[in-house]
Motif scaffolding. Structure first.
Motif, PDB file in Angstrom:
ATOM      1  N   ALA A  66      37.411 -20.032 -24.226  1.00  0.00           N
ATOM      2  CA  ALA A  66      38.366 -20.380 -24.922  1.00  0.00           C
ATOM      3  C   ALA A  66      38.184 -21.285 -26.005  1.00  0.00           C
ATOM      4  O   ALA A  66      36.764 -21.693 -26.784  1.00  0.00           O
ATOM      5  N   HIS A  67      39.284 -21.410 -26.655  1.00  0.00           N
ATOM      6  CA  HIS A  67      38.799 -21.933 -28.588  1.00  0.00           C
ATOM      7  C   HIS A  67      39.326 -23.327 -28.355  1.00  0.00           C
ATOM      8  O   HIS A  67      40.177 -23.434 -28.600  1.00  0.00           O
ATOM      9  N   PHE A  68      38.395 -24.321 -28.859  1.00  0.00           N
ATOM     10  CA  PHE A  68      39.734 -25.726 -28.605  1.00  0.00           C
ATOM     11  C   PHE A  68      39.156 -26.147 -30.278  1.00  0.00           C
ATOM     12  O   PHE A  68      40.220 -27.382 -30.317  1.00  0.00           O
ATOM     13  N   LYS A  69      38.517 -25.927 -31.258  1.00  0.00           N
ATOM     14  CA  LYS A  69      37.929 -25.794 -32.620  1.00  0.00           C
ATOM     15  C   LYS A  69      39.194 -25.982 -33.298  1.00  0.00           C
ATOM     16  O   LYS A  69      38.829 -24.661 -33.781  1.00  0.00           O
ATOM     17  N   LYS A  70      40.144 -25.321 -33.111  1.00  0.00           N
ATOM     18  CA  LYS A  70      41.441 -24.596 -34.063  1.00  0.00           C
ATOM     19  C   LYS A  70      41.708 -25.406 -35.475  1.00  0.00           C
ATOM     20  O   LYS A  70      41.903 -24.611 -36.281  1.00  0.00           O
ATOM     21  N   GLN A  71      40.961 -26.417 -35.249  1.00  0.00           N
ATOM     22  CA  GLN A  71      42.019 -27.558 -36.974  1.00  0.00           C
ATOM     23  C   GLN A  71      43.592 -27.697 -36.758  1.00  0.00           C
ATOM     24  O   GLN A  71      43.415 -27.105 -38.142  1.00  0.00           O
ATOM     25  N   TRP A  72      44.189 -27.818 -35.716  1.00  0.00           N
ATOM     26  CA  TRP A  72      45.686 -26.945 -36.218  1.00  0.00           C
ATOM     27  C   TRP A  72      45.999 -28.364 -37.505  1.00  0.00           C
ATOM     28  O   TRP A  72      47.133 -28.138 -38.002  1.00  0.00           O
ATOM     29  N   GLN A  73      44.887 -29.422 -37.138  1.00  0.00           N
ATOM     30  CA  GLN A  73      46.043 -30.813 -38.170  1.00  0.00           C
ATOM     31  C   GLN A  73      45.380 -29.827 -39.771  1.00  0.00           C
ATOM     32  O   GLN A  73      46.205 -30.168 -40.289  1.00  0.00           O
ATOM     33  N   ARG A  74      45.290 -28.916 -40.368  1.00  0.00           N
ATOM     34  CA  ARG A  74      44.942 -28.346 -41.556  1.00  0.00           C
ATOM     35  C   ARG A  74      45.849 -27.564 -41.501  1.00  0.00           C
ATOM     36  O   ARG A  74      46.439 -27.154 -42.682  1.00  0.00           O
ATOM     37  N   ARG A  75      46.870 -26.627 -40.757  1.00  0.00           N
ATOM     38  CA  ARG A  75      47.474 -25.624 -40.498  1.00  0.00           C
ATOM     39  C   ARG A  75      49.029 -25.842 -40.254  1.00  0.00           C
ATOM     40  O   ARG A  75      50.026 -25.533 -40.318  1.00  0.00           O
TER      41      ARG A  75
END
Length: 218
Positions: A11-20
């Motif tokens: 599982a990937h939890f550190k995707k930094q979706w706020q930047r995209r």
């Protein structure tokens, strides 16, 4: 520790979706900018209309061809029948499409009448700094009374009204009931062989009786 034949945890939890992430908080501002740009364009070309006159054509495919819509441009045949030069048409706000062809006489004549109506209401201003009207220009009274209008609103594309036919379904159902008809046809199919066998036996019995009568007369 992973047990049995299961998926390995990845599982990937550190995707930094706020930047995209993308938001549209400027929607109202863009709406206002588009309205201001339209007003500026209309003022720049005034008193000419912003849009062009377009033909009424049928939509494509069997599913949608019952509807009409605005086409790309008038054909050369339509311009010729309306008495308008194709080079002149582009200068007076008429869209021209040299690739489109006419496959329906009714549609072609409707577009010809559309062109003639537009030509009758057209106001042509003198070109350049020339204040005197030349050949094809409108007079001073027409130019002074002219105002900027929308061609799409003055010459709208109207959907044709299809005639609606009404019928009394109660009488039709009483005369030819679907359920009764299906039951009768099912019965006829099932009894076809039985009736043929009965008819064959009846014919044989009639033939035997006929032979007995002939013997009795002798």
């Amino acid at each position: 520790m992973v047990k049995h034949n299961n998926v390995v945890p990845n599982a990937h939890f550190k995707k930094q979706w706020q930047r995209r992430v993308s938001v549209n908080f400027n929607q109202a501002a863009q709406k206002k900018a588009r309205r201001v740009a339209r007003a500026a364009k209309a003022a720049a070309v005034a008193p000419r209309p912003v849009d062009k006159l377009r033909p009424v054509v049928r939509a494509q495919t069997i599913r949608y061809n019952r509807k009409v819509r605005a086409g790309r441009g008038f054909t050369l045949e339509e311009l010729k029948r309306a008495g308008i030069n194709r080079k002149e048409a582009k200068t007076v706000g008429i869209a021209v499409d040299h690739r489109r062809t006419n496959r329906s006489t009714a549609t072609m004549m409707a577009n010809v009448e559309r062109l003639k109506e537009y030509k009758g209401r057209l106001v042509v201003f003198p070109r350049g700094s020339n204040k005197k009207p030349r050949g094809g220009d409108s007079d001073a009274a027409a130019t002074s009374a002219a105002s900027q209008v929308s061609v799409a609103k003055e010459f709208p594309v109207v959907q044709p009204e299809a005639p609606v036919e009404f019928a009394n379904l109660a009488e039709a159902r009483a005369a030819n009931g679907a359920f009764r008809t299906l039951r009768i046809e099912r019965l006829n199919k099932r009894m076809k062989g039985i009736r043929a066998e009965r008819a064959r036996k009846a014919a044989e019995e009639a033939e035997i009786k006929g032979k007995k009568k002939k013997k009795g007369k002798k």
